[in-house]
Design an enzyme around this catalytic site. Sequence first.
Site, PDB file in Angstrom:
ATOM      1  N   ARG A  38      11.744  -2.514  11.053  1.00  0.00           N
ATOM      2  CA  ARG A  38      10.819  -2.065  12.100  1.00  0.00           C
ATOM      3  C   ARG A  38      10.596  -3.175  13.118  1.00  0.00           C
ATOM      4  O   ARG A  38      10.501  -4.338  12.761  1.00  0.00           O
ATOM      5  CB  ARG A  38       9.464  -1.693  11.457  1.00  0.00           C
ATOM      6  CG  ARG A  38       9.424  -0.284  10.910  1.00  0.00           C
ATOM      7  CD  ARG A  38       8.255  -0.032   9.979  1.00  0.00           C
ATOM      8  NE  ARG A  38       6.981  -0.563  10.447  1.00  0.00           N
ATOM      9  CZ  ARG A  38       5.846  -0.528   9.733  1.00  0.00           C
ATOM     10  NH1 ARG A  38       5.849   0.016   8.520  1.00  0.00           N
ATOM     11  NH2 ARG A  38       4.734  -1.039  10.203  1.00  0.00           N
ATOM     12  N   ARG A  42      11.603  -5.898   4.463  1.00  0.00           N
ATOM     13  CA  ARG A  42      11.324  -4.454   4.395  1.00  0.00           C
ATOM     14  C   ARG A  42      12.344  -3.700   5.247  1.00  0.00           C
ATOM     15  O   ARG A  42      12.663  -4.102   6.357  1.00  0.00           O
ATOM     16  CB  ARG A  42       9.906  -4.150   4.899  1.00  0.00           C
ATOM     17  CG  ARG A  42       9.656  -2.648   5.035  1.00  0.00           C
ATOM     18  CD  ARG A  42       8.199  -2.257   4.994  1.00  0.00           C
ATOM     19  NE  ARG A  42       7.407  -2.757   6.112  1.00  0.00           N
ATOM     20  CZ  ARG A  42       6.091  -2.598   6.212  1.00  0.00           C
ATOM     21  NH1 ARG A  42       5.420  -1.976   5.254  1.00  0.00           N
ATOM     22  NH2 ARG A  42       5.447  -3.086   7.243  1.00  0.00           N
ATOM     23  N   ARG A  82      -8.914   1.509   9.057  1.00  0.00           N
ATOM     24  CA  ARG A  82      -8.520   0.127   9.333  1.00  0.00           C
ATOM     25  C   ARG A  82      -9.595  -0.613  10.103  1.00  0.00           C
ATOM     26  O   ARG A  82      -9.419  -1.794  10.411  1.00  0.00           O
ATOM     27  CB  ARG A  82      -7.246   0.139  10.165  1.00  0.00           C
ATOM     28  CG  ARG A  82      -5.987  -0.262   9.422  1.00  0.00           C
ATOM     29  CD  ARG A  82      -4.858  -0.280  10.440  1.00  0.00           C
ATOM     30  NE  ARG A  82      -3.717  -1.020  10.026  1.00  0.00           N
ATOM     31  CZ  ARG A  82      -2.662  -0.496   9.399  1.00  0.00           C
ATOM     32  NH1 ARG A  82      -2.648   0.769   9.060  1.00  0.00           N
ATOM     33  NH2 ARG A  82      -1.623  -1.253   9.123  1.00  0.00           N
ATOM     34  N   LYS A 128       0.828  -1.212   0.000  1.00  0.00           N
ATOM     35  CA  LYS A 128       0.000   0.000   0.000  1.00  0.00           C
ATOM     36  C   LYS A 128       0.862   1.263   0.000  1.00  0.00           C
ATOM     37  O   LYS A 128       0.633   2.183  -0.771  1.00  0.00           O
ATOM     38  CB  LYS A 128      -0.894   0.066   1.264  1.00  0.00           C
ATOM     39  CG  LYS A 128      -1.840  -1.086   1.443  1.00  0.00           C
ATOM     40  CD  LYS A 128      -2.648  -0.934   2.732  1.00  0.00           C
ATOM     41  CE  LYS A 128      -1.819  -0.954   4.010  1.00  0.00           C
ATOM     42  NZ  LYS A 128      -1.115  -2.224   4.259  1.00  0.00           N
ATOM     43  N   ARG A 160      -0.229  -9.249  13.414  1.00  0.00           N
ATOM     44  CA  ARG A 160      -0.825  -8.164  12.630  1.00  0.00           C
ATOM     45  C   ARG A 160      -1.711  -8.706  11.520  1.00  0.00           C
ATOM     46  O   ARG A 160      -2.729  -8.099  11.178  1.00  0.00           O
ATOM     47  CB  ARG A 160       0.283  -7.276  12.048  1.00  0.00           C
ATOM     48  CG  ARG A 160       0.972  -6.467  13.128  1.00  0.00           C
ATOM     49  CD  ARG A 160       2.273  -5.878  12.653  1.00  0.00           C
ATOM     50  NE  ARG A 160       2.084  -4.884  11.615  1.00  0.00           N
ATOM     51  CZ  ARG A 160       3.031  -4.513  10.763  1.00  0.00           C
ATOM     52  NH1 ARG A 160       4.228  -5.052  10.811  1.00  0.00           N
ATOM     53  NH2 ARG A 160       2.773  -3.606   9.872  1.00  0.00           N
TER      54      ARG A 160
HETATM   55  P1  ADP Z   1       2.345  -1.771   3.198  1.00  0.00           P
HETATM   56  O1  ADP Z   1       2.358  -0.258   3.169  1.00  0.00           O
HETATM   57  O2  ADP Z   1       1.108  -2.342   2.580  1.00  0.00           O
HETATM   58  O3  ADP Z   1       2.596  -2.316   4.557  1.00  0.00           O
HETATM   59  P2  ADP Z   1       4.886  -1.600   1.743  1.00  0.00           P
HETATM   60  O4  ADP Z   1       4.563  -0.707   0.595  1.00  0.00           O
HETATM   61  O5  ADP Z   1       5.697  -1.033   2.847  1.00  0.00           O
HETATM   62  O6  ADP Z   1       3.525  -2.286   2.289  1.00  0.00           O
HETATM   63  O7  ADP Z   1       5.607  -2.901   1.152  1.00  0.00           O
HETATM   64  C1  ADP Z   1       6.045  -3.949   2.014  1.00  0.00           C
HETATM   65  C2  ADP Z   1       7.417  -4.446   1.568  1.00  0.00           C
HETATM   66  O8  ADP Z   1       7.296  -5.129   0.312  1.00  0.00           O
HETATM   67  C3  ADP Z   1       8.432  -3.325   1.335  1.00  0.00           C
HETATM   68  O9  ADP Z   1       9.704  -3.812   1.696  1.00  0.00           O
HETATM   69  C4  ADP Z   1       8.344  -3.050  -0.167  1.00  0.00           C
HETATM   70  O10 ADP Z   1       9.579  -2.558  -0.689  1.00  0.00           O
HETATM   71  C5  ADP Z   1       8.023  -4.444  -0.721  1.00  0.00           C
HETATM   72  N1  ADP Z   1       7.125  -4.413  -1.881  1.00  0.00           N
HETATM   73  C6  ADP Z   1       6.101  -3.549  -2.134  1.00  0.00           C
HETATM   74  N2  ADP Z   1       5.469  -3.844  -3.294  1.00  0.00           N
HETATM   75  C7  ADP Z   1       6.104  -4.951  -3.787  1.00  0.00           C
HETATM   76  C8  ADP Z   1       5.921  -5.759  -4.982  1.00  0.00           C
HETATM   77  N3  ADP Z   1       4.952  -5.489  -5.877  1.00  0.00           N
HETATM   78  N4  ADP Z   1       6.757  -6.809  -5.138  1.00  0.00           N
HETATM   79  C9  ADP Z   1       7.732  -7.075  -4.218  1.00  0.00           C
HETATM   80  N5  ADP Z   1       7.954  -6.368  -3.092  1.00  0.00           N
HETATM   81  C10 ADP Z   1       7.146  -5.314  -2.878  1.00  0.00           C
HETATM   82  P1  ADP Z   2       1.788  -1.458   7.394  1.00  0.00           P
HETATM   83  O1  ADP Z   2       2.206  -0.446   6.355  1.00  0.00           O
HETATM   84  O2  ADP Z   2       2.784  -2.531   7.545  1.00  0.00           O
HETATM   85  O3  ADP Z   2       0.409  -1.969   7.197  1.00  0.00           O
HETATM   86  P2  ADP Z   2       1.395   0.820   9.062  1.00  0.00           P
HETATM   87  O4  ADP Z   2       2.599   1.669   8.980  1.00  0.00           O
HETATM   88  O5  ADP Z   2       0.221   1.201   8.235  1.00  0.00           O
HETATM   89  O6  ADP Z   2       1.817  -0.668   8.763  1.00  0.00           O
HETATM   90  O7  ADP Z   2       0.915   0.705  10.558  1.00  0.00           O
HETATM   91  C1  ADP Z   2       1.794   0.311  11.588  1.00  0.00           C
HETATM   92  C2  ADP Z   2       1.001   0.216  12.890  1.00  0.00           C
HETATM   93  O8  ADP Z   2       0.454   1.516  13.210  1.00  0.00           O
HETATM   94  C3  ADP Z   2      -0.204  -0.706  12.848  1.00  0.00           C
HETATM   95  O9  ADP Z   2       0.144  -2.054  13.103  1.00  0.00           O
HETATM   96  C4  ADP Z   2      -1.069  -0.098  13.956  1.00  0.00           C
HETATM   97  O10 ADP Z   2      -0.575  -0.455  15.236  1.00  0.00           O
HETATM   98  C5  ADP Z   2      -0.828   1.391  13.790  1.00  0.00           C
HETATM   99  N1  ADP Z   2      -1.820   2.000  12.878  1.00  0.00           N
HETATM  100  C6  ADP Z   2      -1.578   2.563  11.669  1.00  0.00           C
HETATM  101  N2  ADP Z   2      -2.723   3.030  11.134  1.00  0.00           N
HETATM  102  C7  ADP Z   2      -3.714   2.748  12.010  1.00  0.00           C
HETATM  103  C8  ADP Z   2      -5.136   2.955  12.029  1.00  0.00           C
HETATM  104  N3  ADP Z   2      -5.781   3.541  11.001  1.00  0.00           N
HETATM  105  N4  ADP Z   2      -5.828   2.526  13.107  1.00  0.00           N
HETATM  106  C9  ADP Z   2      -5.202   1.937  14.131  1.00  0.00           C
HETATM  107  N5  ADP Z   2      -3.891   1.686  14.178  1.00  0.00           N
HETATM  108  C10 ADP Z   2      -3.144   2.094  13.134  1.00  0.00           C
END
Ligand code: ADP
Ligand code: ADP
Length: 214
Positions: free
Chosen positions: A160, A127, A88, A13, A171
């Site tokens: 992280r 990541r 979320r 995302k 998660r």
């Molecule tokens: P989210 O915001 O949904 O948690 P991220 O954008 O941070 O996800 O992506 C999670 C991990 O996967 C990061 O290390 C990112 O560089 C990698 N990643 C994102 N999109 C892809 C893809 N299409 N193929 C492989 N790795 C990806």
């Molecule tokens: P990811 O990109 O891997 O999905 P985020 O950076 O979006 O992770 O979120 C990391 C953490 O921050 C979540 O596991 C949660 O604890 C908190 N968080 C982020 N956004 C929200 C939300 N909209 N509501 C509640 N908790 C949140």
Amino acid sequence: MKIVMLGAPGAGKGTQAKMIAAKYEIPHISTGDIFRSNIKNGTELGRKAKEYMDQGLLVPDELTVDLVIDRLAQDDCKKGYILDGFPRTIPQAEALDGALAKLSDKLDYAVNVDVPDENIVNRMSGRRACLKCGATYHVVFNPSSKGDVCEVCGDKLVLRDDDKPETVQKRLGVYHDQTQPLIDYYAKQGILKTVDGTQSMDDVFAAITGILEA
Ligand code: ADP
Ligand code: ADP
Ligand code: ZN
């Protein structure tokens, strides 16, 4: 253009949201980034949020909703925005719809980046995050050209705490219980668009821009 990104933790995302924000010149609003920057700056909100984040739990809606609604009221959001990691929960989605309705406004798209659980643990363990500017990398799929340093701002990249495998499993459970129901919620509103998130980053991006420009 007002867009919400949906998908499991690690689905991509944030990666896509940053690319979309750059292409369409709209702000990228990530609640995770906002919480992490509060933690880094030692604020009261950061202290509270960290208790939940470290356990892989969601930060309570009371600490999250107003923060986002206030952010959306800022000037740079007038021509649209991309929300990443919010809503979320169903109550968060309802609060967002309510705030938009008051302005006679609504979301345009909810983009669901679909990635099966099997792929997620790999994505997360590889990541690497920049806690200063929010950039993310992957040791295999998207490495920083500067090694363990952020290409954008030069800060040191980290794994992280909540990306360690134990917390990732937790998660994912939280995602299935509390966030996945939003897929139906937005499908019922007729704005859900699902893309296959297992493709390369560029292919996922092409699929999303194809939807936004259809
Ligand atoms: P989210 O915001 O949904 O948690 P991220 O954008 O941070 O996800 O992506 C999670 C991990 O996967 C990061 O290390 C990112 O560089 C990698 N990643 C994102 N999109 C892809 C893809 N299409 N193929 C492989 N790795 C990806
Ligand atoms: P990811 O990109 O891997 O999905 P985020 O950076 O979006 O992770 O979120 C990391 C953490 O921050 C979540 O596991 C949660 O604890 C908190 N968080 C982020 N956004 C929200 C939300 N909209 N509501 C509640 N908790 C949140
Ligand atoms: Zn950086």
